[in-house]
Design a protein around this motif. Structure first.
Motif, PDB file in Angstrom:
ATOM      1  N   GLU A  40       0.819  -1.216   0.000  1.00 11.29           N
ATOM      2  CA  GLU A  40       0.000   0.000   0.000  1.00 11.29           C
ATOM      3  C   GLU A  40       0.854   1.268   0.000  1.00 11.29           C
ATOM      4  O   GLU A  40       0.355   2.349  -0.289  1.00 11.29           O
ATOM      5  N   TRP A  41       2.152   1.156   0.284  1.00 13.15           N
ATOM      6  CA  TRP A  41       3.037   2.311   0.321  1.00 13.15           C
ATOM      7  C   TRP A  41       4.071   2.295  -0.792  1.00 13.15           C
ATOM      8  O   TRP A  41       5.035   3.062  -0.764  1.00 13.15           O
ATOM      9  N   ASP A  42       3.867   1.447  -1.788  1.00 11.90           N
ATOM     10  CA  ASP A  42       4.799   1.401  -2.907  1.00 11.90           C
ATOM     11  C   ASP A  42       4.596   2.630  -3.790  1.00 11.90           C
ATOM     12  O   ASP A  42       3.467   3.061  -4.022  1.00 11.90           O
ATOM     13  N   ALA A  43       5.692   3.201  -4.258  1.00 11.83           N
ATOM     14  CA  ALA A  43       5.626   4.421  -5.070  1.00 11.83           C
ATOM     15  C   ALA A  43       5.786   4.116  -6.552  1.00 11.83           C
ATOM     16  O   ALA A  43       6.555   3.242  -6.941  1.00 11.83           O
ATOM     17  N   LYS A  44       5.045   4.872  -7.340  1.00 13.61           N
ATOM     18  CA  LYS A  44       5.233   4.913  -8.794  1.00 13.61           C
ATOM     19  C   LYS A  44       6.002   6.199  -9.063  1.00 13.61           C
ATOM     20  O   LYS A  44       5.658   7.257  -8.534  1.00 13.61           O
ATOM     21  N   ASN A  45       7.036   6.108  -9.889  1.00 10.92           N
ATOM     22  CA  ASN A  45       7.925   7.243 -10.118  1.00 10.92           C
ATOM     23  C   ASN A  45       7.975   7.601 -11.595  1.00 10.92           C
ATOM     24  O   ASN A  45       8.265   6.748 -12.427  1.00 10.92           O
ATOM     25  N   LEU A  46       7.700   8.862 -11.896  1.00  7.46           N
ATOM     26  CA  LEU A  46       7.672   9.345 -13.266  1.00  7.46           C
ATOM     27  C   LEU A  46       8.783  10.371 -13.461  1.00  7.46           C
ATOM     28  O   LEU A  46       8.811  11.397 -12.782  1.00  7.46           O
ATOM     29  N   PHE A  47       9.703  10.081 -14.387  1.00  4.02           N
ATOM     30  CA  PHE A  47      10.790  11.000 -14.695  1.00  4.02           C
ATOM     31  C   PHE A  47      10.403  11.745 -15.961  1.00  4.02           C
ATOM     32  O   PHE A  47      10.296  11.157 -17.034  1.00  4.02           O
ATOM     33  N   ILE A  48      10.159  13.048 -15.825  1.00  2.00           N
ATOM     34  CA  ILE A  48       9.645  13.836 -16.939  1.00  2.00           C
ATOM     35  C   ILE A  48      10.508  15.075 -17.167  1.00  2.00           C
ATOM     36  O   ILE A  48      11.355  15.419 -16.343  1.00  2.00           O
ATOM     37  N   ARG A  49      10.254  15.721 -18.292  1.00  2.00           N
ATOM     38  CA  ARG A  49      11.001  16.931 -18.659  1.00  2.00           C
ATOM     39  C   ARG A  49      10.047  17.894 -19.337  1.00  2.00           C
ATOM     40  O   ARG A  49       8.963  17.513 -19.780  1.00  2.00           O
ATOM     41  N   ASP A  50      10.482  19.148 -19.426  1.00  2.00           N
ATOM     42  CA  ASP A  50       9.656  20.109 -20.164  1.00  2.00           C
ATOM     43  C   ASP A  50       9.979  20.015 -21.653  1.00  2.00           C
ATOM     44  O   ASP A  50      10.919  19.330 -22.060  1.00  2.00           O
ATOM     45  N   ASP A  51       9.195  20.708 -22.456  1.00  2.00           N
ATOM     46  CA  ASP A  51       9.329  20.597 -23.912  1.00  2.00           C
ATOM     47  C   ASP A  51      10.621  21.196 -24.455  1.00  2.00           C
ATOM     48  O   ASP A  51      11.000  20.922 -25.585  1.00  2.00           O
ATOM     49  N   LYS A  52      11.311  21.989 -23.664  1.00  2.00           N
ATOM     50  CA  LYS A  52      12.580  22.581 -24.099  1.00  2.00           C
ATOM     51  C   LYS A  52      13.790  21.787 -23.589  1.00  2.00           C
ATOM     52  O   LYS A  52      14.926  22.170 -23.841  1.00  2.00           O
ATOM     53  N   LYS A  53      13.533  20.724 -22.832  1.00  2.00           N
ATOM     54  CA  LYS A  53      14.582  19.890 -22.231  1.00  2.00           C
ATOM     55  C   LYS A  53      15.497  20.708 -21.326  1.00  2.00           C
ATOM     56  O   LYS A  53      16.685  20.449 -21.221  1.00  2.00           O
ATOM     57  N   ARG A  54      14.915  21.700 -20.675  1.00  2.00           N
ATOM     58  CA  ARG A  54      15.681  22.537 -19.756  1.00  2.00           C
ATOM     59  C   ARG A  54      15.433  22.157 -18.298  1.00  2.00           C
ATOM     60  O   ARG A  54      16.279  22.382 -17.444  1.00  2.00           O
ATOM     61  N   HIS A  55      14.257  21.643 -18.014  1.00  2.00           N
ATOM     62  CA  HIS A  55      13.868  21.325 -16.641  1.00  2.00           C
ATOM     63  C   HIS A  55      13.408  19.876 -16.566  1.00  2.00           C
ATOM     64  O   HIS A  55      12.655  19.412 -17.428  1.00  2.00           O
ATOM     65  N   TYR A  56      13.865  19.207 -15.519  1.00  2.00           N
ATOM     66  CA  TYR A  56      13.523  17.798 -15.299  1.00  2.00           C
ATOM     67  C   TYR A  56      12.834  17.659 -13.954  1.00  2.00           C
ATOM     68  O   TYR A  56      13.152  18.384 -12.994  1.00  2.00           O
ATOM     69  N   TYR A  57      11.917  16.708 -13.889  1.00  3.29           N
ATOM     70  CA  TYR A  57      11.110  16.515 -12.690  1.00  3.29           C
ATOM     71  C   TYR A  57      10.963  15.024 -12.414  1.00  3.29           C
ATOM     72  O   TYR A  57      10.869  14.219 -13.345  1.00  3.29           O
ATOM     73  N   LEU A  58      10.914  14.690 -11.143  1.00  3.52           N
ATOM     74  CA  LEU A  58      10.572  13.340 -10.727  1.00  3.52           C
ATOM     75  C   LEU A  58       9.319  13.465  -9.881  1.00  3.52           C
ATOM     76  O   LEU A  58       9.304  14.220  -8.899  1.00  3.52           O
ATOM     77  N   ILE A  59       8.274  12.750 -10.289  1.00  2.83           N
ATOM     78  CA  ILE A  59       7.016  12.749  -9.548  1.00  2.83           C
ATOM     79  C   ILE A  59       6.859  11.362  -8.947  1.00  2.83           C
ATOM     80  O   ILE A  59       6.881  10.362  -9.675  1.00  2.83           O
ATOM     81  N   SER A  60       6.686  11.307  -7.627  1.00  2.00           N
ATOM     82  CA  SER A  60       6.465  10.028  -6.939  1.00  2.00           C
ATOM     83  C   SER A  60       5.074  10.048  -6.320  1.00  2.00           C
ATOM     84  O   SER A  60       4.753  10.926  -5.509  1.00  2.00           O
ATOM     85  N   VAL A  61       4.262   9.062  -6.723  1.00  2.36           N
ATOM     86  CA  VAL A  61       2.886   8.950  -6.245  1.00  2.36           C
ATOM     87  C   VAL A  61       2.633   7.526  -5.774  1.00  2.36           C
ATOM     88  O   VAL A  61       3.390   6.605  -6.104  1.00  2.36           O
ATOM     89  N   ARG A  62       1.568   7.358  -5.027  1.00  2.00           N
ATOM     90  CA  ARG A  62       1.154   6.008  -4.644  1.00  2.00           C
ATOM     91  C   ARG A  62       0.945   5.201  -5.919  1.00  2.00           C
ATOM     92  O   ARG A  62       0.499   5.731  -6.941  1.00  2.00           O
ATOM     93  N   GLY A  63       1.256   3.931  -5.854  1.00  2.00           N
ATOM     94  CA  GLY A  63       1.216   3.069  -7.029  1.00  2.00           C
ATOM     95  C   GLY A  63      -0.130   2.969  -7.705  1.00  2.00           C
ATOM     96  O   GLY A  63      -0.200   2.695  -8.902  1.00  2.00           O
ATOM     97  N   ASP A  64      -1.212   3.203  -6.981  1.00  2.00           N
ATOM     98  CA  ASP A  64      -2.550   3.075  -7.560  1.00  2.00           C
ATOM     99  C   ASP A  64      -3.065   4.380  -8.175  1.00  2.00           C
ATOM    100  O   ASP A  64      -4.195   4.451  -8.640  1.00  2.00           O
TER     101      ASP A  64
END
Length: 162
Positions: A40-64
């Protein structure tokens, strides 16, 4: 840092953690066949970037949970977002697909990645890979946030809807 170096880093910083070793998993669907201590506490992690490839983000949310990137970008005033490339993942965080984890931010020497953590984790456990997708490390999410902040990456704890 590889898996063993990650464990040692956590020990060196006095972090209490538990490990669930398992077969390699490359996406959330594959976790159904894995026996986890605290699913129930496992994280889903999304590694994303903006359209200019200048900024990167990691979003961690509950797996569901699902993350609507369009709504996310609007809410936080970001440019258009998409998933970062395998090359970006390897270059910035030293990770390969399937091993994305907030602990990979400790490999981000330039502190390029902004970390967004789902507020549901605050004060609770979080399960993340130790820079390798053959295990899940369970630790207090607040401790994880403090490690990442101490490393120098920006961190925001955010409300993400189901």
């Amino acid at each position: 840092m590889n898996k063993e170096e990650t464990y040692q880093y956590l020990r060196n910083h006095g972090v209490k953690f538990e490990v669930s070793e398992h077969q390699a998993v490359f996406n959330m669907g594959e976790l159904d066949s894995v026996n986890l201590a605290h699913p129930e506490w496992d994280a889903k992690n999304l590694f994303i970037r903006d359209d200019k490839k200048r900024h990167y983000y990691l979003i961690s949310v509950r797996g569901d949970k699902r993350v609507d990137l369009k709504a996310f970008r609007k809410r936080y005033g970001l440019r258009a977002l998409s998933f970062a490339s395998e090359n970006d993942l390897l270059t910035i965080m030293g990770l390969t697909p399937g091993s994305v984890t907030p602990l990979g931010l400790l490999n981000d020497a330039d502190r390029k990645v902004h970390f967004y953590l789902d507020a549901e984790f605050a004060g609770n456990l979080i399960g993340v890979h130790p820079n390798d997708n053959t295990a899940t490390v369970w630790l207090n999410a607040d401790v994880l946030v403090n490690l990442i902040k101490a490393h120098g990456n920006d961190v925001d704890i955010v409300e993400l809807n189901r």
